[in-house]
Design an enzyme around this catalytic site. Structure first.
Site, short mmCIF file in Angstrom:
data_model
loop_
_atom_site.label_atom_id
_atom_site.label_comp_id
_atom_site.label_asym_id
_atom_site.label_seq_id
_atom_site.Cartn_x
_atom_site.Cartn_y
_atom_site.Cartn_z
N ASP A 100 -2.88 -17.84 1.96
CA ASP A 100 -4.02 -18.55 1.37
C ASP A 100 -4.52 -19.65 2.31
O ASP A 100 -5.73 -19.85 2.46
CB ASP A 100 -3.68 -19.10 -0.01
N LYS A 103 3.71 -15.14 2.77
CA LYS A 103 3.68 -15.92 1.52
C LYS A 103 5.13 -16.22 1.15
O LYS A 103 5.61 -15.92 0.05
CB LYS A 103 2.97 -15.12 0.42
N TYR A 154 0.81 -1.21 0.00
CA TYR A 154 0.00 0.00 0.00
C TYR A 154 0.85 1.27 0.00
O TYR A 154 0.37 2.34 -0.38
CB TYR A 154 -0.93 0.02 1.21
N ASP A 176 -5.22 -6.66 6.07
CA ASP A 176 -6.44 -5.99 5.64
C ASP A 176 -7.49 -7.02 5.24
O ASP A 176 -8.66 -6.95 5.65
CB ASP A 176 -6.10 -5.07 4.46
N ASP A 188 -10.86 -8.50 7.80
CA ASP A 188 -12.24 -8.38 7.35
C ASP A 188 -12.91 -9.75 7.32
O ASP A 188 -14.08 -9.89 7.68
CB ASP A 188 -12.29 -7.76 5.95
#
Length: 354
Positions: A221, A189, A142, A245, A249
């Site tokens: 994942d 990852k 980001y 993020d 959620d």
């Protein structure tokens, strides 16, 4: 005790829910003998409409002068036509960066009173759910270099982390794990990304300083899958900006309603910015329909993390549970046999319990 709070109601339902949070702080002040000194500031779409930018300099300076920030919500379809650099959401990134807020705490708690709202089978959530996502806030993709090529037919976003950036968020994760169940899951990852391999190496090094904490690593994942398959295996999850993020959620919806969950964005000292994790819901703004509980619980986090007032934080949390025990519900958590109420009445009932 006097506390200087910067209030940013923001857009949509932001003013509605912040008003109820102020009501709660008023009751806390009366009960415990505290005084709150409020200053109001613009950010997001309302700031764009008023002064032409999502984050006015006066807002950032005012927040820097406060001891804590309470934010409602920013954004809405009214500003969807704007490009990325001038959208209301840029205010959030600017506040996090300008205030040095590198650590985002997002608890995901399934209240027993709302178990019927959880989409999972009873055997998966038996005994309740209480996990904490510790998300890095000011690094990663980001905030990395981005752009498009000269012909505008390709684009890039760069994920980059320094050792120091990883160290400070990982240490926060371990500190929080020590306060809870001493279990930490680091999500990355590392099978693909070099930045994740750096992340994992730092976690393994710092883990040696916290021998009481059980640590495991999980690819993002797989973590997303495991949150659905067996969420109780997690206690504290520490991860980077984008992964955090997404996973926070996902974790929030396991609890039945995003309208119930607060968050804290912290830096190295006691300063923090506190906000509900839900959006601005402009379709119900001003209609007395929004759930203010996430914002009210954000006040509890503020009292706990910035002002070290555990008794006051617990008073708010216990009041919320008592109101839920009384079967009072806003629309987003409404179910058969419950009593439907609006934003203002929910705030008043919680205040009365305090």
């Amino acid at each position: 005790m006097k506390m200087r709070i910067a209030l940013i109601p923001g857009d949509g339902i932001g003013p509605d829910i912040v008003a109820e949070a102020v009501k709660i702080m008023g009751e806390i002040g009366v009960k415990f003998g505290h005084k709150f000194d409020y200053s109001f500031y613009l950010a997001g779409g309302t700031a764009i409409d008023t002064v032409g930018v999502p984050l006015p300099e006066s807002t950032l300076l005012g927040c820097q002068d406060a001891e804590a920030v309470l934010l409602g919500a920013v954004g809405g379809f009214k500003w969807d036509h704007l490009d990325g650099e001038s959208r209301p959401e840029k205010a959030l990134l600017g506040l996090r960066s300008g205030l040095g807020l590198f650590c985002n705490l997002r608890p995901a708690i399934l209240y027993k009173q709302l178990a019927q709202a959880c989409p999972f089978k009873d055997e998966i959530i038996a005994g309740g759910l209480d996990l904490m996502v510790v998300r890095e806030l000011t690094g990663g993709i980001y905030f990395g270099k981005r752009g498009r090529n000269a012909t505008q037919d390709s684009a890039f976003d760069t994920m980059e982390y320094s050792v120091k950036e990883v160290e400070r968020i990982v240490i926060k994760g371990f500190e929080i794990a020590m306060q809870r169940d001493k279990r930490l899951t680091s999500v990355d990852k590392a099978n693909i990304l070099e930045s994740s391999r750096l992340w994992r190496s730092v976690v393994e090094r710092i883990a040696k300083d916290y021998p009481e904490v059980t640590v495991n690593h999980m690819y993002v994942d797989n973590a997303a899958m495991q949150l659905v398959r067996d969420p109780k295996q997690f206690d504290v999850i520490v991860t980077g900006n984008m992964f955090g993020d997404i996973l926070s959620d996902q974790a929030s919806m396991i609890t039945g309603s995003i309208g119930m969950l607060p968050s804290a964005s912290l830096r190295g000292d006691s300063f923090g910015m506190y906000e509900p994790i839900h959006g601005s819901a402009p379709d119900i703004a001003g209609e007395d329909k929004a759930n203010p509980i996430a914002t009210i619980l954000s006040v509890a986090m503020m009292l706990r993390h910035t002002f070290k007032l555990e008794e006051e934080a617990l008073a708010i949390e216990h009041a919320v549970e008592k109101v839920l025990d009384g079967n009072w519900r806003t629309g987003d958590i409404m179910s058969q046999g419950m009593h439907m109420i609006g934003t203002k009445e929910m705030g008043s009932l919680i205040a009365q319990e305090i």
